[in-house]
Write an enzyme that holds these catalytic residues in place. Sequence first.
Site, PDB file in Angstrom:
ATOM      1  N   LYS A   1       0.919  -1.213   0.287  1.00 34.23           N
ATOM      2  CA  LYS A   1      -0.445  -0.148   0.121  1.00 34.23           C
ATOM      3  C   LYS A   1       0.531   1.203  -0.341  1.00 34.23           C
ATOM      4  CE  LYS A   1      -1.872   1.300   4.644  1.00 34.23           C
ATOM      5  NZ  LYS A   1      -1.441   2.728   4.847  1.00 34.23           N
ATOM      6  N   ASN A   2       1.609   1.255   0.854  1.00 27.38           N
ATOM      7  CA  ASN A   2       2.831   2.663   0.391  1.00 27.38           C
ATOM      8  C   ASN A   2       4.061   2.559  -0.598  1.00 27.38           C
ATOM      9  OD1 ASN A   2       1.566   2.618   3.228  1.00 27.38           O
ATOM     10  ND2 ASN A   2       3.308   2.378   4.854  1.00 27.38           N
TER      11      ASN A   2
ATOM     12  N   ARG B   1      -4.204  10.172   4.666  1.00 27.26           N
ATOM     13  CA  ARG B   1      -3.314  11.230   5.177  1.00 27.26           C
ATOM     14  C   ARG B   1      -2.855  11.475   3.764  1.00 27.26           C
ATOM     15  NH1 ARG B   1       0.209  11.015   7.730  1.00 27.26           N
ATOM     16  NH2 ARG B   1       0.088  13.546   8.369  1.00 27.26           N
TER      17      ARG B   1
ATOM     18  N   CYS C   1      -3.765  11.908  13.512  1.00 29.06           N
ATOM     19  CA  CYS C   1      -4.611  10.452  13.350  1.00 29.06           C
ATOM     20  C   CYS C   1      -4.306  10.073  14.741  1.00 29.06           C
ATOM     21  CB  CYS C   1      -3.828   9.113  11.946  1.00 29.06           C
ATOM     22  SG  CYS C   1      -2.507   9.044  12.487  1.00 29.06           S
TER      23      CYS C   1
ATOM     24  N   ARG D   1       0.819  13.907  13.316  1.00 32.21           N
ATOM     25  CA  ARG D   1       1.665  14.554  11.732  1.00 32.21           C
ATOM     26  C   ARG D   1       1.695  15.407  10.742  1.00 32.21           C
ATOM     27  NH1 ARG D   1      -0.028   8.330  10.684  1.00 32.21           N
ATOM     28  NH2 ARG D   1       1.614   9.082   8.868  1.00 32.21           N
TER      29      ARG D   1
ATOM     30  N   LYS E   1      15.292  15.467   9.136  1.00 29.66           N
ATOM     31  CA  LYS E   1      14.501  14.899  10.437  1.00 29.66           C
ATOM     32  C   LYS E   1      14.245  13.549   8.946  1.00 29.66           C
ATOM     33  CE  LYS E   1      10.981  13.373  13.210  1.00 29.66           C
ATOM     34  NZ  LYS E   1       9.893  14.104  14.027  1.00 29.66           N
TER      35      LYS E   1
ATOM     36  N   SER F   1      12.011  11.579   6.685  1.00 28.26           N
ATOM     37  CA  SER F   1      10.477  11.725   7.024  1.00 28.26           C
ATOM     38  C   SER F   1      10.188  11.488   5.354  1.00 28.26           C
ATOM     39  CB  SER F   1       9.642  12.963   6.765  1.00 28.26           C
ATOM     40  OG  SER F   1       8.695  13.540   6.131  1.00 28.26           O
ATOM     41  N   VAL F   2       9.573   9.632   5.271  1.00 27.32           N
ATOM     42  CA  VAL F   2       9.360   8.970   4.107  1.00 27.32           C
ATOM     43  C   VAL F   2       8.584   9.452   3.571  1.00 27.32           C
ATOM     44  CG1 VAL F   2       7.467   6.710   3.115  1.00 27.32           C
ATOM     45  CG2 VAL F   2       9.003   6.938   5.049  1.00 27.32           C
TER      46      VAL F   2
ATOM     47  N   ASP G   1       6.241   0.340  11.653  1.00 29.50           N
ATOM     48  CA  ASP G   1       4.721  -0.302  11.451  1.00 29.50           C
ATOM     49  C   ASP G   1       4.488  -1.885  12.426  1.00 29.50           C
ATOM     50  OD1 ASP G   1       4.389   1.609   8.257  1.00 29.50           O
ATOM     51  OD2 ASP G   1       4.355   2.317  10.242  1.00 29.50           O
TER      52      ASP G   1
ATOM     53  N   ILE H   1       9.827   6.887  16.301  1.00 25.20           N
ATOM     54  CA  ILE H   1       8.925   7.745  15.181  1.00 25.20           C
ATOM     55  C   ILE H   1       8.021   7.694  15.555  1.00 25.20           C
ATOM     56  CG2 ILE H   1       8.515   7.249  12.441  1.00 25.20           C
ATOM     57  CD1 ILE H   1      11.886   6.365  12.982  1.00 25.20           C
TER      58      ILE H   1
ATOM     59  N   ARG I   1      -8.115  -0.796   5.541  1.00 29.46           N
ATOM     60  CA  ARG I   1      -7.158   0.153   5.212  1.00 29.46           C
ATOM     61  C   ARG I   1      -5.640  -0.743   4.466  1.00 29.46           C
ATOM     62  NH1 ARG I   1      -5.363   5.065   8.184  1.00 29.46           N
ATOM     63  NH2 ARG I   1      -4.481   5.550   6.447  1.00 29.46           N
TER      64      ARG I   1
HETATM   65  C1  EPZ Z   1       5.008   6.651   6.008  1.00 29.04           C
HETATM   66  O1  EPZ Z   1       4.663   7.509   6.603  1.00 29.04           O
HETATM   67  C2  EPZ Z   1       3.873   5.515   6.103  1.00 29.04           C
HETATM   68  N1  EPZ Z   1       2.631   5.740   5.052  1.00 29.04           N
HETATM   69  C3  EPZ Z   1       3.798   5.208   7.625  1.00 29.04           C
HETATM   70  O2  EPZ Z   1       3.080   3.905   7.248  1.00 29.04           O
HETATM   71  C4  EPZ Z   1       4.914   4.598   8.112  1.00 29.04           C
HETATM   72  O3  EPZ Z   1       4.670   4.365   9.749  1.00 29.04           O
HETATM   73  C5  EPZ Z   1       5.777   5.844   8.397  1.00 29.04           C
HETATM   74  O4  EPZ Z   1       6.096   6.646   6.887  1.00 29.04           O
HETATM   75  C6  EPZ Z   1       7.301   5.721   8.897  1.00 29.04           C
HETATM   76  O5  EPZ Z   1       7.651   5.193   8.096  1.00 29.04           O
HETATM   77  C7  EPZ Z   1       2.962   5.958   3.950  1.00 29.04           C
HETATM   78  O6  EPZ Z   1       3.648   5.882   3.324  1.00 29.04           O
HETATM   79  C8  EPZ Z   1       1.825   6.131   3.446  1.00 29.04           C
HETATM   80  P1  EPZ Z   1       7.160   9.852   7.850  1.00 29.04           P
HETATM   81  P2  EPZ Z   1       4.355   8.981   6.805  1.00 29.04           P
HETATM   82  O7  EPZ Z   1       6.608  11.107   6.782  1.00 29.04           O
HETATM   83  O8  EPZ Z   1       5.331   9.057   4.962  1.00 29.04           O
HETATM   84  C9  EPZ Z   1       7.262  13.031  11.373  1.00 29.04           C
HETATM   85  C10 EPZ Z   1       0.940   2.762   7.901  1.00 29.04           C
HETATM   86  O9  EPZ Z   1       0.669   2.086   8.499  1.00 29.04           O
HETATM   87  N2  EPZ Z   1       6.802  14.675  10.274  1.00 29.04           N
HETATM   88  O10 EPZ Z   1       8.266   9.458   7.701  1.00 29.04           O
HETATM   89  O11 EPZ Z   1       4.081  10.431   6.823  1.00 29.04           O
HETATM   90  C11 EPZ Z   1       5.686  12.724  11.775  1.00 29.04           C
HETATM   91  O12 EPZ Z   1       5.356  12.845  12.443  1.00 29.04           O
HETATM   92  C12 EPZ Z   1       1.427   4.045   7.490  1.00 29.04           C
HETATM   93  O13 EPZ Z   1       0.920   2.313   6.559  1.00 29.04           O
HETATM   94  C13 EPZ Z   1       7.236  15.487  10.709  1.00 29.04           C
HETATM   95  O14 EPZ Z   1       7.641  16.254  12.044  1.00 29.04           O
HETATM   96  O15 EPZ Z   1       5.846   9.282   8.560  1.00 29.04           O
HETATM   97  C14 EPZ Z   1       6.778  11.592  12.178  1.00 29.04           C
HETATM   98  O16 EPZ Z   1       7.123  11.533  14.018  1.00 29.04           O
HETATM   99  C15 EPZ Z   1       1.218   4.451   9.487  1.00 29.04           C
HETATM  100  N3  EPZ Z   1       7.166  16.756   9.934  1.00 29.04           N
HETATM  101  C16 EPZ Z   1       8.207  11.277  11.377  1.00 29.04           C
HETATM  102  O17 EPZ Z   1       8.207  12.004  11.058  1.00 29.04           O
HETATM  103  C17 EPZ Z   1       6.994  16.213   8.476  1.00 29.04           C
HETATM  104  O18 EPZ Z   1       6.740  17.170   7.817  1.00 29.04           O
HETATM  105  C18 EPZ Z   1       8.333   9.460  10.126  1.00 29.04           C
HETATM  106  O19 EPZ Z   1       7.361  10.149   9.592  1.00 29.04           O
HETATM  107  C19 EPZ Z   1       7.109  15.470   8.127  1.00 29.04           C
HETATM  108  C20 EPZ Z   1       7.187  13.877   9.249  1.00 29.04           C
END
Ligand code: EPZ
Length: 419
Positions: free
Chosen positions: A22-23, A94, A118, A123, A163, A165-166, A307, A329, A399
């Site tokens: 999905k991701n 999201r 969420c 997020r 930081k 961020s995916v 995850d 995370i 989902r």
């Molecule tokens: C992706 O979310 C995945 N979702 C998440 O999977 C996964 O848990 C996450 O990456 C971490 O691996 C999808 O790919 C659709 P991040 P994402 O940006 O991109 C902070 C699932 O269960 N952050 O890597 O939203 C954030 O709050 C989902 O499938 C900021 O501060 O995650 C978090 O603490 C859940 N500012 C950390 O970085 C930003 O602008 C990592 O978030 C963006 C993120």
Amino acid sequence: MQKLEVIGGKKISGTVIISGAKNATLPILASTILTNKKVIINNVPVVRDVETMAELLKTIGSSIKFNKKKKKILIHNKKSLKTFAPYNLLKTMRAGVLVLGAMLTKYRIAKVSLPGGCAIGSRPIDLHLNALKKMGAKIKIKNGYIHASAKKGLKGGIIKFPKISVGATENILIAACFAKGETKLRNCAIEPEVEDLIIFLKKIGCRIEKIGKRSINVFGIKKLKPAKHKIIFDRIETCTYIIAAALTKGNLKIKNIIPKIISTEIKLLNKMGVKVVIKKDHIIVSRPKKLKSINIVTRPYPGFPTDLQAQIMILMTKAEGVSTIQENIFENRFMHVSELRRMGAKIEIKGNKAKVFGKSKLNGAELMATDLRASVCLVLAGLIPSSKTVINRIYHLDRGYEKIEKKLSQCGAKVRRLQ
Ligand code: EPZ
């Protein structure tokens, strides 16, 4: 509200076929906004988030056709798309914010609903927005929407993420494809799903070069070409089934995967006493002996994935001794713990650390799912006691897990969906 009923005590054995990730699908679908050439995407998981993303693309005028039976998506956008992503679609998915970079770089304007938080955390998307501003975008937040514009188009430059961020890495990768000049991205996320997006973008004609572990250079181009792509397997679904087999002392063959991508997880599960025989495109899981306790820290890839944190917690409840999890995370990703305690699990939480006491006896109970991965952890917990467990709000599960009750039932579980 649909529920899932699980009667545990059965071994999870046989063969399970893993779906596409999905991701990986979500950013790849968002990036199709860039191209007016024909795109064929195979191995698409039929899960709610993907259906929502497909609906979002359709809403903006994409020619998207989703053949769910064949798990195939066809897109051939001949006309311009709208540059508006509404709240009603983003509030449940999201990742819809990933259309922002694509709309902005192609049409120089976008109005996208703020995705909001969420259950697992606030997020924020500051990393996405700050990077786009560095590329010349004007961004205003008004009435819950992101109003973005780049009259002269986005421009390249050096973008160093403060930081990892995916989502931010994916959004800016897509935005950089049509930006003027070269965009040098530093401190990028390197999850397999990000890699799959890069492979797709290169297939449609974008010029992307990985020049270091977390460094990627993108050269803005305009000439795209038709492409065909097969979505990478879902590594989180894979490890969820490894844990299901280990929990129930089953013997499970898990197919359609690339074992080396989950080497960190396999190593840690081996340390606990789970046996994983690795073949070219499948693995065979068994649990010959007692489970040992273990200490886990969640990190960006190639570290242990956040995850999978809820799922391995269940396995820890069956280990000898005390295990610990440090969730680095997300700030609120222990929502499943209160539900597990209601089944008899002994777990202490202190800040972002969980202490899981092993050899605890779990009993069936009526439970509440709170988010996608927490809900699958409750299903795994229900596989243990021979009494009945009922999980409410399983829309969270739908989902991201394709046909979970069918796949589990085919491996010997007693699980059914209640209307
Ligand atoms: C992706 O979310 C995945 N979702 C998440 O999977 C996964 O848990 C996450 O990456 C971490 O691996 C999808 O790919 C659709 P991040 P994402 O940006 O991109 C902070 C699932 O269960 N952050 O890597 O939203 C954030 O709050 C989902 O499938 C900021 O501060 O995650 C978090 O603490 C859940 N500012 C950390 O970085 C930003 O602008 C990592 O978030 C963006 C993120």
